[in-house]
Design a protein around this motif. Structure first.
Motif, PDB file in Angstrom:
ATOM      1  N   TYR A 192       0.889  -1.278   0.004  1.00  0.00           N
ATOM      2  CA  TYR A 192      -0.093  -0.088  -0.090  1.00  0.00           C
ATOM      3  C   TYR A 192       1.112   1.145  -0.046  1.00  0.00           C
ATOM      4  O   TYR A 192       0.632   2.103  -0.699  1.00  0.00           O
ATOM      5  CB  TYR A 192      -0.937   0.007   1.473  1.00  0.00           C
ATOM      6  N   LYS A 234      -6.252  -0.391  -1.034  1.00  0.00           N
ATOM      7  CA  LYS A 234      -6.860   0.679  -1.855  1.00  0.00           C
ATOM      8  C   LYS A 234      -8.747   0.432  -1.951  1.00  0.00           C
ATOM      9  O   LYS A 234      -9.301   1.057  -1.659  1.00  0.00           O
ATOM     10  CB  LYS A 234      -6.473   0.306  -3.411  1.00  0.00           C
ATOM     11  N   ILE A 269      -9.011  -2.725 -10.050  1.00  0.00           N
ATOM     12  CA  ILE A 269      -8.900  -1.484  -9.197  1.00  0.00           C
ATOM     13  C   ILE A 269      -7.405  -1.470  -8.700  1.00  0.00           C
ATOM     14  O   ILE A 269      -6.557  -0.581  -8.623  1.00  0.00           O
ATOM     15  CB  ILE A 269      -9.702  -1.622  -7.668  1.00  0.00           C
ATOM     16  N   ARG A 318      -3.893   5.021  -9.467  1.00  0.00           N
ATOM     17  CA  ARG A 318      -2.692   4.800  -8.475  1.00  0.00           C
ATOM     18  C   ARG A 318      -2.892   3.278  -8.170  1.00  0.00           C
ATOM     19  O   ARG A 318      -3.642   2.954  -7.454  1.00  0.00           O
ATOM     20  CB  ARG A 318      -2.671   5.853  -7.416  1.00  0.00           C
ATOM     21  N   GLY A 337     -18.335   5.086  -9.073  1.00  0.00           N
ATOM     22  CA  GLY A 337     -17.523   5.763  -8.331  1.00  0.00           C
ATOM     23  C   GLY A 337     -16.170   5.796  -8.723  1.00  0.00           C
ATOM     24  O   GLY A 337     -15.118   6.714  -8.187  1.00  0.00           O
ATOM     25  N   TYR A 338     -15.755   4.995  -9.510  1.00  0.00           N
ATOM     26  CA  TYR A 338     -14.296   4.676  -9.581  1.00  0.00           C
ATOM     27  C   TYR A 338     -13.899   5.021 -11.371  1.00  0.00           C
ATOM     28  O   TYR A 338     -14.407   3.936 -11.995  1.00  0.00           O
ATOM     29  CB  TYR A 338     -13.764   3.368  -9.370  1.00  0.00           C
ATOM     30  N   ASP A 355      -2.712  10.735  -8.976  1.00  0.00           N
ATOM     31  CA  ASP A 355      -3.427  10.737  -7.513  1.00  0.00           C
ATOM     32  C   ASP A 355      -3.709  12.050  -7.233  1.00  0.00           C
ATOM     33  O   ASP A 355      -2.664  12.677  -6.574  1.00  0.00           O
ATOM     34  CB  ASP A 355      -2.891   9.813  -6.176  1.00  0.00           C
ATOM     35  N   ALA A 356      -4.781  12.776  -7.507  1.00  0.00           N
ATOM     36  CA  ALA A 356      -5.057  14.203  -7.114  1.00  0.00           C
ATOM     37  C   ALA A 356      -4.920  14.415  -5.778  1.00  0.00           C
ATOM     38  O   ALA A 356      -4.390  15.472  -5.410  1.00  0.00           O
ATOM     39  CB  ALA A 356      -6.257  14.550  -7.697  1.00  0.00           C
ATOM     40  N   ALA A 357      -5.056  13.387  -4.818  1.00  0.00           N
ATOM     41  CA  ALA A 357      -4.878  13.648  -3.364  1.00  0.00           C
ATOM     42  C   ALA A 357      -3.141  13.935  -3.036  1.00  0.00           C
ATOM     43  O   ALA A 357      -3.164  14.560  -1.815  1.00  0.00           O
ATOM     44  CB  ALA A 357      -5.439  12.496  -2.522  1.00  0.00           C
ATOM     45  N   GLU A 358      -2.543  13.477  -3.722  1.00  0.00           N
ATOM     46  CA  GLU A 358      -1.026  13.624  -3.575  1.00  0.00           C
ATOM     47  C   GLU A 358      -0.675  15.220  -3.752  1.00  0.00           C
ATOM     48  O   GLU A 358       0.352  15.496  -3.008  1.00  0.00           O
ATOM     49  CB  GLU A 358      -0.210  12.664  -4.257  1.00  0.00           C
ATOM     50  N   ILE A 359      -1.426  15.908  -4.657  1.00  0.00           N
ATOM     51  CA  ILE A 359      -1.207  17.084  -5.284  1.00  0.00           C
ATOM     52  C   ILE A 359      -1.676  18.259  -4.021  1.00  0.00           C
ATOM     53  O   ILE A 359      -2.632  18.210  -3.610  1.00  0.00           O
ATOM     54  CB  ILE A 359      -1.549  17.354  -6.340  1.00  0.00           C
ATOM     55  N   GLY A 360      -0.610  18.645  -3.340  1.00  0.00           N
ATOM     56  CA  GLY A 360      -0.690  19.872  -2.134  1.00  0.00           C
ATOM     57  C   GLY A 360      -1.041  19.076  -0.990  1.00  0.00           C
ATOM     58  O   GLY A 360      -1.216  19.613   0.057  1.00  0.00           O
ATOM     59  N   LYS A 361      -1.058  17.708  -0.944  1.00  0.00           N
ATOM     60  CA  LYS A 361      -0.997  17.317   0.392  1.00  0.00           C
ATOM     61  C   LYS A 361      -0.054  17.524   1.327  1.00  0.00           C
ATOM     62  O   LYS A 361      -0.281  17.849   2.470  1.00  0.00           O
ATOM     63  CB  LYS A 361      -1.057  15.649   0.238  1.00  0.00           C
TER      64      LYS A 361
END
Ligand SMILES: Cc1ncc(C[n+]2csc(CCOP(=O)(O)OP(=O)(O)O)c2C)c(N)n1
Lengths: 159, 562
Positions: B88, B125, B146, B151, B181-182, B303-309
């Motif tokens: 992971y 995931k 998935i 990612r 949703g994916y 992974d959009a969540a990595e950007i700016g995290k």
């Protein structure tokens, strides 16, 4: 600042645990969370109120998006919405206090749903501000028990 | 067609193109093992389920396919947990099948029941508990989909025993997945791409900061094209090692805590960071507020969540790294000559090379020397797995990786015991390649039982133990930050690794002198039918340098050489 997220998810067992785990693991503070089925039984809607600055909310949203079962997320914080919360309050009520309490309940358009020898149960719905106000008004009498559902929200208009 | 659930499972694996699964049997998976008995899918019997997860993980890292492991319910499943978490953290596509007690017993604390979907919720995931036979095929399809798309990451599928045993209708393996949703990201924002192109054009002191995402998206070639066309130096993370040839003039090696001085200086002085498939891990950035203080930052990640995290960036681009780079590179004019920036970097490289001194201890070799000799012996044509600790850092510093998927290490979780099972998975994925586990004497003992698996599979992997008789990396921290109080890190009481190897049916060797290193390696590489363990006695208190102390900025590095 508090943000209200309206999250549409698959109505699967375990989805709530996934969302809750995500919040817990990343240390986001859930202020309230209300879940239920929607007009489509395969889909649930969560109204999540979460405290945090823009960076935190952006992360929360992105992380929620990554959940395979998340269908859509709306940040409705600044949108025109109808917000409701339901509260049940068991308040101390001896003979003298009763009439005063009944007046207060009337003002807030609440309802008395149970009468005990020394207590009343009051039900009220409204936006968070109103629920806070009724809670504050009844506090001096002695609140024995209180339960709030957490906020549910719906966008106004056609959308 | 009617068949047992377990048979359906194996049919689906075949349809999915799964060639090998790593596993360990038990009561809850008996129906699956029974079906395996007459299946074409190869099963590798490990000696501990953690080994199965790591082997499958490394198989995936090396082959680019999805790795598959199988364990029984309860303790079997929980033994997978470290391996799942490892995959992971490093975004490795893995599908872990676990047995579960029969559906009517779930939730009753039945014998060998563990809530493995609950346990793995934060380290997968996605995960599934198959509750109805009708869902089995769809879930397997989704799990693989998935695991490998967007990612990548591990997916757990929990399989109750009765569902595996019961007959069900099998109507073929679905072609498509339907998950509303994916959605798999197909394109990137072209406006952002153009901004990045402009920023790269204008940069005078650019640096590429490349991570594991480059390797997993297959973007190494286009990344090299970008670097060479624009003459941009490339620093990689631990996970990015191999995505750019370290023998190339533009290579800065690794950056971060144990990165090269020149990589860290270049990042600190740059005016543009092109961060590709990275996540701004704290071991890389050092003190985040002083990371690349003068630079504009482009961040490309699926992974959009990595950007700016972890770090605010100027030009975020969400997308598959390979696709995004393929949009960027043709829009750039090649840069003709090397600039002042390269001269600055050349000077740093000359002034602060990665070096080490002679061993001061008789009968003990410098660990860095061993790694260098492994490099000379293989010329970079090998897959290196590592354990965790100093051995891992020396491997990353002193072996010159030139190709992606050849350096297999536990980056995000730092899992001791990873290297040996990983070497098994790697060798099974690439039997044509030399596979070496660079190990510590502490870590190797965490999954040493997998030697048996390697012997049984007749895998000629070479395990090079850099034996300092310490939990070396922890000892180094104690030396530097705890006044030399070596609390519980002396592990000089240890098995005789040569005899231990022999006891397992492997070959054991011991090397204590520098001149014996190369011959021993040569001998080890000539073995073709079984693993070889070489116990290199290395200087006990050798340290990994340079080092950015935790919480410091990349500028403040300790020790240029050791
Ligand atoms: C499972 C696990 N437990 C503990 C640690 C903490 N740890 C990191 S490095 C290290 C020492 C490793 O010692 P050894 O394998 O001998 O390697 P060396 O550093 O000496 O090369 C330890 C204990 C870890 N990374 N993983």
């Amino acid at each position: 600042m508090k943000h209200t997220l309206s999250v549409v998810v698959e109505n699967h067992p375990g989805v709530l645990a996934r969302v809750a785990t995500l919040f817990r693991r990343r240390g986001y503070n859930i202020d309230s969370l209300a879940v239920g089925r929607t007009e489509n039984p395969a889909v649930s809607r969560m109204t999540i109120v979460v405290e945090g600055d823009d960076v935190v909310i952006e992360q929360v949203t992105k992380q929620l998006h990554k959940l395979v079962e998340t269908i859509k997320i709306y940040d409705i914080t600044d949108q025109p919405t109808v917000d409701r919360e339901l509260v049940l309050i068991k308040v101390k009520a001896d003979a003298q206090a009763r009439s005063e309490i009944i007046q207060i309940v009337d003002v807030f358009r609440g309802r008395i749903v149970d009468i005990g020898p020394n207590s009343l149960i009051i039900e009220a719905t409204g936006d968070t501000g109103k629920i806070d106000a009724i809670e504050a008004s009844l506090r001096p009498f002695g609140i024995l028990e209180l339960v709030r559902t957490g906020k549910v929200s719906m966008l106004r208009g056609a959308r | 067609m009617r068949m047992k659930g377990a048979e359906v499972l194996l049919r689906c694996l075949k349809e999915e193109g799964v060639e090998v699964i790593f596993g360990y049997p038990g009561g809850a998976v008996l129906p699956i093992y029974d079906a395996l008995y007459s299946s074409e899918v190869k099963h590798v019997l490990v000696r501990h389920e953690q080994g199965a997860a790591h082997a499958a993980d490394a198989y995936a890292r090396v082959s680019g396919k999805v790795g598959v492991c199988l364990a029984t319910s309860g303790p079997g499943a929980t033994n997978l947990v470290t391996g799942i978490a490892t995959a992971y953290m490093d975004s490795v596509p893995l599908v872990a099948f676990t047995g579960q007690v029969a559906t009517h017993l779930i939730g009753r604390d039945a014998f060998q029941e563990a809530d493995i979907t609950g346990i793995t919720l934060p380290i997968t995931k996605h995960n599934y508990l198959v509750k109805r036979s009708e869902d089995l095929v769809r879930i397997i399809k989704e799990a693989f989909y998935i695991a490998r798309t967007n990612r990548p990451g591990p997916v757990v599928v929990d399989l109750p025993r009765d569902i595996m045993e019961r007959e069900m209708e099998f109507n073929g393996y679905p072609e498509e997945v339907n998950l509303r949703g994916y959605r798999v990201l197909k394109s990137c924002n072209m406006g952002q791409v153009l901004l990045a192109v402009e920023a790269i054009r204008q940069a005078e002191r650019p640096v590429i900061y490349a991570g594991g995402g480059v390797i997993s998206s297959g973007a190494s070639e286009v990344l090299q094209e970008l670097a060479i066309k624009m003459k941009i130096p490339v620093a990689t993370t631990l996970m990015g090692i191999g995505c750019f040839p370290e023998t190339h003039y533009l290579s800065l090696g690794m950056l971060g805590m144990h990165g090269t001085r020149y990589a860290n200086y270049a990042v600190s002085e740059s005016d543009l960071i092109i961060a590709v498939g990275v996540r701004f891990d704290d071991r890389v950035t050092g003190k985040i507020t002083s990371f690349a203080p003068h630079a504009k930052v482009i961040h490309i990640d699926i992974d959009a969540a990595e950007i700016g995290k972890n770090f605010g960036v100027d030009i975020p681009i969400v997308g598959d790294v390979k696709q995004v780079l393929e949009e960027i590179v043709p829009r750039l004019e090649p840069r003709e000559k090397f600039s002042e920036w390269h001269r600055v970097i050349d000077r740093w490289k000359e002034e602060f090379p990665l070096t080490y001194s002679e061993s001061r201890e008789p009968g003990r070799i410098k660990p860095q020397y061993v790694v260098e000799q492994i490099y000379y012996a293989t010329q970079g044509n090998a897959i290196i797995t590592t354990e965790v600790g100093q051995n891992q850092m020396w491997a990353s510093q002193f072996y010159k990786f030139t190709r992606p998927r050849t350096f297999i290490t536990s980056g995000g979780l730092g899992t001791m015991g990873f290297g040996l099972p990983a070497a098994i998975g790697a060798k099974i994925a690439r039997p044509d390649m030399t596979v070496i586990d660079i190990a510590g004497d502490g870590s190797i003992q965490m999954n040493i039982q997998e030697l048996c698996t390697a012997v049984e599979q007749r895998l000629p992997i070479v395990i090079c133990i850099l034996n300092n008789q310490y939990l070396g990396m922890v000892r180094q921290w104690q030396e530097l930050f705890f006044g030399g109080r070596y609390s519980y890190t002396d592990i000089s009481l240890q098995p005789d690794f040569v005899k231990l190897a022999e006891a397992y049916g492997a070959i054991g060797m011991r090397v204590k002198e520098a001149q014996d290193v190369a011959p021993a390696l040569r001998e080890a590489f000539s073995v073709t039918d079984r693993p070889v363990v070489i116990d290199f006695w290395v200087e006990r208190e050798a340290n990994v340098f340079p080092m950015v102390p935790p919480g410091e900025s990349l500028y403040n590095m300790l020790g240029g050489e050791e």
